[in-house]
Scaffold this motif. Structure first.
Motif, PDB file in Angstrom:
ATOM      1  N   ARG A  72     -11.622   1.465  -7.650  1.00 39.02           N
ATOM      2  CA  ARG A  72     -11.430   0.257  -6.850  1.00 39.02           C
ATOM      3  C   ARG A  72     -10.618  -0.725  -7.674  1.00 39.02           C
ATOM      4  N   ASP A  73      -9.443  -1.064  -7.180  1.00 38.81           N
ATOM      5  CA  ASP A  73      -8.614  -2.071  -7.828  1.00 38.81           C
ATOM      6  C   ASP A  73      -9.283  -3.428  -7.593  1.00 38.81           C
ATOM      7  N   THR A  74      -9.746  -4.071  -8.668  1.00 40.87           N
ATOM      8  CA  THR A  74     -10.529  -5.294  -8.496  1.00 40.87           C
ATOM      9  C   THR A  74      -9.677  -6.490  -8.096  1.00 40.87           C
ATOM     10  N   ASP A  75      -8.365  -6.405  -8.250  1.00 41.40           N
ATOM     11  CA  ASP A  75      -7.494  -7.495  -7.799  1.00 41.40           C
ATOM     12  C   ASP A  75      -7.340  -7.492  -6.286  1.00 41.40           C
ATOM     13  N   SER A  76      -7.208  -6.306  -5.700  1.00 42.69           N
ATOM     14  CA  SER A  76      -6.950  -6.201  -4.265  1.00 42.69           C
ATOM     15  C   SER A  76      -8.152  -5.713  -3.468  1.00 42.69           C
ATOM     16  N   GLY A  77      -9.127  -5.082  -4.157  1.00 35.96           N
ATOM     17  CA  GLY A  77     -10.251  -4.481  -3.461  1.00 35.96           C
ATOM     18  C   GLY A  77      -9.926  -3.136  -2.858  1.00 35.96           C
ATOM     19  N   GLN A  78      -8.712  -2.628  -3.095  1.00 32.23           N
ATOM     20  CA  GLN A  78      -8.276  -1.375  -2.485  1.00 32.23           C
ATOM     21  C   GLN A  78      -8.446  -0.194  -3.445  1.00 32.23           C
ATOM     22  N   VAL A  79      -8.550   0.987  -2.864  1.00 31.26           N
ATOM     23  CA  VAL A  79      -8.618   2.205  -3.659  1.00 31.26           C
ATOM     24  C   VAL A  79      -7.266   2.450  -4.310  1.00 31.26           C
ATOM     25  N   ALA A  80      -7.277   2.723  -5.602  1.00 26.34           N
ATOM     26  CA  ALA A  80      -6.047   2.973  -6.345  1.00 26.34           C
ATOM     27  C   ALA A  80      -6.213   4.249  -7.165  1.00 26.34           C
ATOM     28  N   ALA A  81      -5.110   4.728  -7.731  1.00 27.91           N
ATOM     29  CA  ALA A  81      -5.150   5.967  -8.497  1.00 27.91           C
ATOM     30  C   ALA A  81      -4.153   5.917  -9.639  1.00 27.91           C
ATOM     31  N   ALA A  86       0.826  -1.202   0.000  1.00 24.55           N
ATOM     32  CA  ALA A  86       0.000   0.000   0.000  1.00 24.55           C
ATOM     33  C   ALA A  86       0.865   1.259   0.000  1.00 24.55           C
ATOM     34  N   GLU A  87       0.336   2.286  -0.649  1.00 24.75           N
ATOM     35  CA  GLU A  87       0.961   3.596  -0.652  1.00 24.75           C
ATOM     36  C   GLU A  87      -0.005   4.601  -0.043  1.00 24.75           C
ATOM     37  N   ARG A  88       0.515   5.741   0.318  1.00 24.55           N
ATOM     38  CA  ARG A  88      -0.341   6.803   0.840  1.00 24.55           C
ATOM     39  C   ARG A  88      -0.895   7.599  -0.329  1.00 24.55           C
ATOM     40  N   LEU A  89      -2.231   7.703  -0.393  1.00 21.24           N
ATOM     41  CA  LEU A  89      -2.880   8.470  -1.439  1.00 21.24           C
ATOM     42  C   LEU A  89      -3.562   9.689  -0.821  1.00 21.24           C
ATOM     43  N   ALA A  90      -3.522  10.786  -1.520  1.00 26.32           N
ATOM     44  CA  ALA A  90      -4.211  12.000  -1.100  1.00 26.32           C
ATOM     45  C   ALA A  90      -5.097  12.466  -2.240  1.00 26.32           C
ATOM     46  N   LEU A  91      -6.157  13.191  -1.894  1.00 24.35           N
ATOM     47  CA  LEU A  91      -7.104  13.667  -2.896  1.00 24.35           C
ATOM     48  C   LEU A  91      -6.574  14.927  -3.571  1.00 24.35           C
ATOM     49  N   THR A  92      -5.550  14.759  -4.402  1.00 24.19           N
ATOM     50  CA  THR A  92      -5.013  15.873  -5.180  1.00 24.19           C
ATOM     51  C   THR A  92      -5.665  15.893  -6.553  1.00 24.19           C
ATOM     52  N   SER A  93      -5.632  17.032  -7.205  1.00 27.04           N
ATOM     53  CA  SER A  93      -6.312  17.182  -8.487  1.00 27.04           C
ATOM     54  C   SER A  93      -5.596  16.393  -9.580  1.00 27.04           C
ATOM     55  N   GLY A  94      -6.370  16.056 -10.623  1.00 19.70           N
ATOM     56  CA  GLY A  94      -5.800  15.378 -11.776  1.00 19.70           C
ATOM     57  C   GLY A  94      -5.678  13.886 -11.651  1.00 19.70           C
ATOM     58  N   GLN A  95      -6.427  13.275 -10.707  1.00 16.98           N
ATOM     59  CA  GLN A  95      -6.337  11.832 -10.507  1.00 16.98           C
ATOM     60  C   GLN A  95      -7.619  11.126 -10.940  1.00 16.98           C
ATOM     61  N   LEU A  96      -7.449   9.924 -11.458  1.00 13.96           N
ATOM     62  CA  LEU A  96      -8.560   8.996 -11.625  1.00 13.96           C
ATOM     63  C   LEU A  96      -8.405   7.937 -10.542  1.00 13.96           C
ATOM     64  N   LEU A  97      -9.324   7.950  -9.586  1.00 15.22           N
ATOM     65  CA  LEU A  97      -9.307   6.958  -8.522  1.00 15.22           C
ATOM     66  C   LEU A  97     -10.328   5.881  -8.839  1.00 15.22           C
ATOM     67  N   VAL A 100      -6.663   1.334   1.665  1.00 15.40           N
ATOM     68  CA  VAL A 100      -8.090   1.447   1.959  1.00 15.40           C
ATOM     69  C   VAL A 100      -8.862   0.491   1.062  1.00 15.40           C
ATOM     70  N   ARG A 101      -9.541  -0.456   1.654  1.00 16.33           N
ATOM     71  CA  ARG A 101     -10.318  -1.409   0.871  1.00 16.33           C
ATOM     72  C   ARG A 101     -11.785  -1.011   0.867  1.00 16.33           C
ATOM     73  N   CYS A 102     -12.406  -0.992  -0.310  1.00 14.18           N
ATOM     74  CA  CYS A 102     -13.808  -0.589  -0.466  1.00 14.18           C
ATOM     75  C   CYS A 102     -14.499  -1.504  -1.468  1.00 14.18           C
ATOM     76  N   ASP A 103     -15.805  -1.613  -1.313  1.00 14.07           N
ATOM     77  CA  ASP A 103     -16.623  -2.235  -2.342  1.00 14.07           C
ATOM     78  C   ASP A 103     -17.226  -1.177  -3.264  1.00 14.07           C
ATOM     79  N   ARG A 104     -17.316   0.049  -2.758  1.00 15.85           N
ATOM     80  CA  ARG A 104     -17.766   1.189  -3.559  1.00 15.85           C
ATOM     81  C   ARG A 104     -17.068   2.432  -3.025  1.00 15.85           C
TER      82      ARG A 104
END
Length: 318
Positions: free
Chosen positions: A49-58, A36-47, A73-77
């Motif tokens: 759900r990574d379907t392999d891990s279930g985690q939020v990716a960007a 896992a890496e630390r992600l922040a809500l900076t502009s210019g990102q497409l975030l 961070v793991r999410c279903d939505r």
């Protein structure tokens, strides 16, 4: 009596086996997840759900095929606020594994994807959205059935006020008008909330075999139907159009865009059935999840669908 006891014991064994499978499946996904890496809500990102891990990716919006960064961070939505000037907000829906009847944790996240608030409600994750100012969060949960294609499905759409902490478990008490008359029915379902601002939102209302697009005034808690056969609406950044899925057959939907001023409908060039709440990348491009990938298509009915990210779902844009 002996037969009843044996049947009950057998049922408990089956339920236990099902719970074990669900928990083990979640554990296997977690163990297979990349670092896992630390992600922040900076502009210019497409975030997403990574379907392999279930985690939020960007990935970068300018290079969606580039390397992805995967959070812890793991999410279903998942959803974020598009324009968060004063307040960065995201929402993560995650089904609790091994719980029957199913329940969902609703996590309100800050700009670093840290949990600010948690609610737990009955149901299975379906849709999620955040208002542009980051002050309102919405979700839809299946409480009966697990698909919009199912007969007799039931949903529950709710809201959370980030600043006040007020929870609206369901918007079913919304005073809604259809053809200028107050609508009452026992089978009303709401789903797919999308926000204009902190005072106004749109949603789908299903009842008696019909589906309506509802425009709602949140402070006055009332709404009106403005069009039928509109599901999972998504308001454009300029506030003039609604992207949605329209039902063309049982279990089959097509993407379209509705002009709110003229109510003129434009069908998009995606010919496959899309059971997702579309997302506007900008005022001219629609994003959606399909077949474990995020796709893009022009909002004006021209062009062709374009693959953006594989092994991805639940797109969000910052």
């Amino acid at each position: 009596m002996r037969r009843v006891f044996v049947a009950l014991a057998g049922s408990l064994v089956l339920i236990g086996a099902a719970l074990f499978y669900i928990v083990k499946e979640r554990q296997d996904v977690t163990m297979a997840a990349p670092a896992a890496e630390r992600l922040a809500l900076t502009s210019g990102q497409l975030l997403f759900r990574d379907t392999d891990s279930g985690q939020v990716a960007a990935v970068s919006l300018t290079d969606p095929g580039g390397a992805r960064r995967v959070s812890g961070v793991r999410c279903d939505r998942f959803a974020v606020a598009r324009q968060t000037v004063a307040q960065q907000t995201a929402v993560c829906l995650i089904a609790q594994p091994g719980v029957l009847p199913p329940v969902t944790d609703i996590l309100i996240l800050d700009g670093n994807l840290a949990v600010r608030h948690r609610e737990t409600l009955p149901g299975v994750p379906s849709r999620a959205r955040v208002s542009p100012d980051g002050k309102l969060v919405a979700w839809t949960l299946f409480v009966t059935g697990d698909s919009y294609a199912a007969t007799g499905f039931s949903t529950r759409a709710g809201l959370f006020e980030v600043d006040t902490g007020r929870l609206v478990k369901t918007i079913e008490e919304l005073a809604v008008f259809v053809d200028d008359r107050r609508y009452f029915a026992s089978d009303v379902n709401y789903w797919g909330i999308t926000f204009a601002d902190g005072n106004r939102f749109y949603a789908s209302l299903g009842s008696k075999g019909k589906t309506y697009l509802i425009e709602a005034d949140y402070p006055h808690y009332r709404g009106k139907a403005i069009r039928d056969n509109v599901e999972c609406p998504s308001l454009s950044p300029d506030g003039t159009r609604i992207a949605f899925k329209k039902k063309v057959a049982d279990g089959v939907w097509r993407l379209a865009v509705l002009d709110l001023a003229t109510l003129r409908e434009t069908e998009l060039t995606e010919s496959r059935s899309v059971d997702d709440q579309a997302l506007w990348q900008d005022d001219s491009t629609i994003l959606y999840g399909l077949d474990s990938a995020v796709w893009a298509v022009p909002a004006d009915g021209t062009g062709s669908p374009r693959l953006l990210v594989r092994n991805a779902a639940s797109p969000a844009v910052t």
